[in-house]
Scaffold this motif. Structure first.
Motif, mmCIF file in Angstrom:
data_model
loop_
_atom_site.group_PDB
_atom_site.id
_atom_site.type_symbol
_atom_site.label_atom_id
_atom_site.label_comp_id
_atom_site.label_asym_id
_atom_site.label_seq_id
_atom_site.Cartn_x
_atom_site.Cartn_y
_atom_site.Cartn_z
ATOM 1 N N SER A 45 -10.774 -0.312 0.165
ATOM 2 C CA SER A 45 -9.522 -0.264 0.925
ATOM 3 C C SER A 45 -9.018 -1.635 1.346
ATOM 4 O O SER A 45 -7.828 -1.800 1.621
ATOM 5 N N THR B 136 -14.581 0.394 3.095
ATOM 6 C CA THR B 136 -14.279 -1.032 2.993
ATOM 7 C C THR B 136 -15.327 -1.756 2.155
ATOM 8 O O THR B 136 -16.351 -1.170 1.761
ATOM 9 N N LYS C 261 -4.581 6.392 -0.788
ATOM 10 C CA LYS C 261 -3.776 5.177 -0.889
ATOM 11 C C LYS C 261 -3.853 4.564 -2.280
ATOM 12 O O LYS C 261 -4.894 4.604 -2.951
ATOM 13 N N THR D 193 0.853 -1.184 0.000
ATOM 14 C CA THR D 193 0.000 0.000 0.000
ATOM 15 C C THR D 193 0.890 1.235 0.000
ATOM 16 O O THR D 193 1.739 1.388 0.889
#
Length: 828
Positions: free
Chosen positions: A355, A237, A194, A185
């Motif tokens: 993520s 998420t 990210k 990452t």
């Protein structure tokens, strides 16, 4: 000290090399591409382009030799490897590409749209200046494919939106493909957003699932990697996405109740194939309700859609198998631009990056075996069996809360004649393929007996490379469902109904062989329980044998037994249980060896073809042959016998050694267990756990106590020996003394063992006594007064059912009734 230092740090060095190798797949594939193009000149790389598209790959060996990518034809292109360029009048790419700053390098690699947008957004000054950058530059085609509304918003607000978007594609340090490790990452230059790196074994490197299509173009102030799509920011998420995506409400419910949703909110690298509401609507209502009403099944269903690895669609160039969180595997592949799961095109939207992983929306629900009922486990090759089970009403007897094992024959095992049978008979046949308990492949063992729902007992035979049940052997494809296992078999299973002797007696083809068996006193061997393999010659094997020849054979019993027992081996060996083409050596009861192998599904015995194999009997199996077998190493010493054998056996040269004789083969290779009606449980004063009684067929019987594990040899000699033990008679313990006969005898014939009786517990004694009273005539013996020493001969008469001899003492008497017994043959 140097050696110590080497051994101490060697593991660390190896680990470092392994990590470097694992992160350099792109460079390895690029090296292979250069090798493939070496005939084109220096620094040329061979690529594959999917026909009808602009997609190009530095290919793996598999794709290269298949000449296809994702099932589509691929053509070969030759281009300059990254960092090199052509020169006029020369072969290949001998010149090094000019090194410029990042802005100039965007033009060198052809990312002119990104270069233009860098100019428009005032990013140019930054990437021309001092620093060390990595720029993941979208190709011109990537900008064209971007959603029109998003594209327009970026271009309309170049100073903020476009500038921020380009910064999101950048790192403030230089990283080559070898530095981009799988699962890494990185933090972009926009607002700490990210970037998720994946570096796959096939050489594909992705950034937020965008594939690097031209990497490692060095600049004076960094490096440029061209990617195939425009990156968008990644937030929240997988759990967040499922909770708020209306199209996934049907999948959301079991994910929450099973507790799997919490997993999807944690950090990780997941791939989830999320079925839409439309996919759930395609399921039969009964199946959906059953699974959703079963927490174990619903949890298995949800986990079966989740991989513990991140698989971007652009990294999939061929089929590969991945393990799911449920424990079983799925095959993920591609068909052109479409992703496939287990060979089916079902992905309607792909590469939704979050993520902690990536989401692909699918229009079918994947149901794992562990969530299916056992009858649902049948595949395309077992449809005849599963359809018949349903049509004949047997499926309804497989309760969801039960435990079963289905032994499913392949479709080809059901002949037209079988399918035309009366339905009642066909139902009984199918009942023989349903076991009352759940038994996995690793729970099966040789000699095991399995009870069917029809009440039949099926025997299990385990060989080196095969597992067979009765006459049929398994093929690959066993599966475990919610309420049972299914195992696949080559043939319909036919439980044995008759003994070897009964099968020979009922088939006229074997009349001559059976008559010789009887003459050799071998009837009992083939009649009693046991585990035998018998190679039976048909009457055709005895062509030319006259009555006089037969009489000569019968008169020499040793010769006859040697010949016949060469056809018999201990253990049940199914022809289809042998590994094809491999010779198996079996030792016969005669002592010689048989050489067996299967070729093209035909069993060969000493290179002779078996005309019919795997005829199952309750005490073994028969393989039919049309020649008499004879051990090649066994000589004949009689001219008459040699002449007879030469008439029958022409496939080998029989040895002749004058006056040689055949060895005697006593019938001690099989044993019979007997339960006597006048035998009561015996309790010794030492309180043994198991008592065993031994009796001999020939000679007079003897009554003994034998402890577990002891062996009794019937040899009577020396002075009389007195043994005292306690015996239960009419429920009362009575001390009995036994006297051995003093004279020596020679006993012949097989040894017979009584069934073992556990003593010491009143429950066992009462159960055994009750069984004996029901099945046989009870023999009662009264003993009065003080202890009376019964003579050995009197005990023998009692056991044989004769009246006792009255002794001189009038106050002591014994009575005995006729004894009946049950025999059972066990192979030793």
């Amino acid at each position: 000290m140097k050696i110590f230092f080497l051994f101490t740090f060697l593991p660390f060095l190896l680990s470092a090399f392994e990590q470097a190798a694992a992160s350099a797949h792109y460079d390895k594939i690029l090296t292979h591409s250069r090798i493939r193009a070496r005939d084109q000149g220096p620094n040329v790389c061979a690529l594959q382009q999917v026909m009808g598209t602009k997609k190009k790959y530095f290919s793996t060996c598999r794709n290269w030799y298949q000449q296809s990518i994702c099932g589509k034809k691929a053509t070969v292109l030759y281009e300059c490897c990254p960092g090199y360029m052509k020169m006029d009048g020369t072969r290949g790419c001998p010149a090094v590409a000019p090194i410029d700053h990042v802005y100039g390098t965007l033009g060198i690699v052809g990312a002119t749209t990104t270069q233009r947008y860098s100019d428009m957004s005032k990013l140019r000054q930054e990437i021309e200046g001092r620093g060390s950058f990595t720029f993941f530059a979208p190709s011109n085609e990537a900008w064209d494919q971007l959603d029109s509304e998003t594209h327009r918003n970026l271009v309309d607000n170049v100073n903020i939106e476009l500038y921020n978007s380009l910064h999101h594609h950048m790192l403030n340090k230089r990283m080559l493909t070898k530095d981009l490790k799988n699962g890494m990452t990185l933090v972009s230059m926009y607002n700490g957003q990210k970037l998720f790196i994946n570096h796959y074994p096939n050489g594909v490197v992705t950034v937020n699932c965008a594939r690097i299509i031209h990497g490692n173009q060095i600049a004076t102030n960094g490096v440029v990697h061209v990617i195939d799509r425009v990156l968008t920011s990644v937030a929240n998420t997988i759990q967040d996405f499922i909770e708020f995506e209306d199209e996934l409400s049907s999948f959301r419910a079991p994910a929450i109740t099973s507790g799997v949703m919490d997993i999807l909110g944690r950090p990780g690298h997941y791939t989830i194939f999320a079925p839409t509401n439309e996919a759930f609507e395609k399921l039969p209502r009964g199946v959906l309700e059953r699974i959703m009403g079963d927490k174990v099944a619903s949890e298995a269903l949800v986990k079966f859609h989740i991989l513990n690895t991140l698989q971007c669609s652009e990294a999939i160039t061929g089929g590969a198998v991945y393990e799911t969180l449920e424990g079983n595997t799925v095959e993920v592949g591609c068909d052109g631009e479409s992703l496939t799961v287990n060979g089916v095109k079902m992905v309607k939207r792909k590469d939704i990056v979050r993520s902690n992983g990536v989401i692909h929306l699918i229009d079918q629900v994947l149901i794992p075996d562990s969530a299916k009922q056992v009858i649902e486990l049948g595949g395309a090759q077992q449809t005849t069996f599963t359809d018949l089970v349903a049509q004949l009403g047997l499926a309804s007897s497989l309760r969801p809360e039960g435990q079963y094992t289905l032994l499913a024959p392949l479709n080809g095992a059901f002949s037209d004649d079988t399918l035309r049978l009366d339905q009642r008979l066909l139902k009984r046949i199918l009942q023989n393929h349903i076991i009352k308990v759940k038994v996995g492949l690793n729970e099966l063992y040789n000699g095991q007996e399995l009870e069917t729902i029809g009440g039949k007992l099926l025997r299990v035979f385990v060989y080196r490379t095969a597992v067979c049940i009765e006459n049929s052997c398994m093929v690959r494809g066993s599966k475990e469902g919610r309420n049972g296992f299914i195992h696949i078999f080559r043939q319909i299973i036919s439980p044995a109904e008759k003994t070897l002797h009964e099968m020979l007696r009922n088939d006229k083809r074997f009349s001559i062989f059976l008559s010789l068996v009887k003459a050799a006193d071998l009837d009992d061997v083939l009649s009693q329980p046991g585990q035998w393999t018998l190679f039976v010659p048909t009457n055709d094997a005895f062509k030319g044998l006259t009555d006089d020849d037969k009489d000569i054979l019968i008169r020499d019993k040793n010769a006859l037994r040697n010949i016949l027992l060469y056809h018999l081996t201990q253990g049940v060996f199914i022809g289809s249980g042998f590994e094809p083409g491999v010779t198996n050596i079996l030792k016969t009861i005669q002592g010689g060896k048989l050489y067996l192998k299967t070729v093209n599904d035909t069993l060969l015995v000493n290179e002779l073809k078996s005309r019919e194999s795997d005829l199952m009997a309750t005490n073994g199996v028969i393989h039919v042959i049309d020649k008499l077998l004879y051990p090649a190493e066994l000589p004949v010493g009689n001219d008459q016998l040699l002449t007879i054998l030469k008439k029958l056996i022409k496939y080998i040269q029989i040895k002749f050694v004058r006056d040689s004789t055949f060895k005697e083969i006593p019938l001690t290779f099989y044993k019979i267990n007997i339960i006597e009606s006048n035998v009561q449980p015996i309790i010794t004063k030492e309180d043994p756990s198991i008592t065993q009684l031994t009796k001999l067929i020939e000679g007079e019987p003897e009554f003994k106590i034998v402890r577990e594990g002891e062996t009794i040899t019937k040899v009577i000699h020396g002075e009389p020996i007195i043994k005292t033990y306690t015996k239960i008679i009419d429920g009362r313990p009575v001390e009995v003394t036994e006297k051995k006969v003093t004279e020596e005898r020679i006993i012949q014939g097989p040894e017979i063992k009584y069934t073992r009786i556990t003593a010491g517990g009143s429950d066992n004694e009462e159960k055994l006594k009750k069984i004996l009273e029901e099945e046989v005539t009870k023999v009662t013996k009264f003993i009065e007064g003080d202890g009376h020493l019964l003579e050995d001969e009197e005990i023998k008469r009692l056991l044989q059912g004769e009246a006792p001899v009255r002794k001189a003492q009038p106050t002591r008497r014994a009575q005995g009734g006729g004894a009946r017994r049950r025999t059972r043959l066990d192979h030793s």
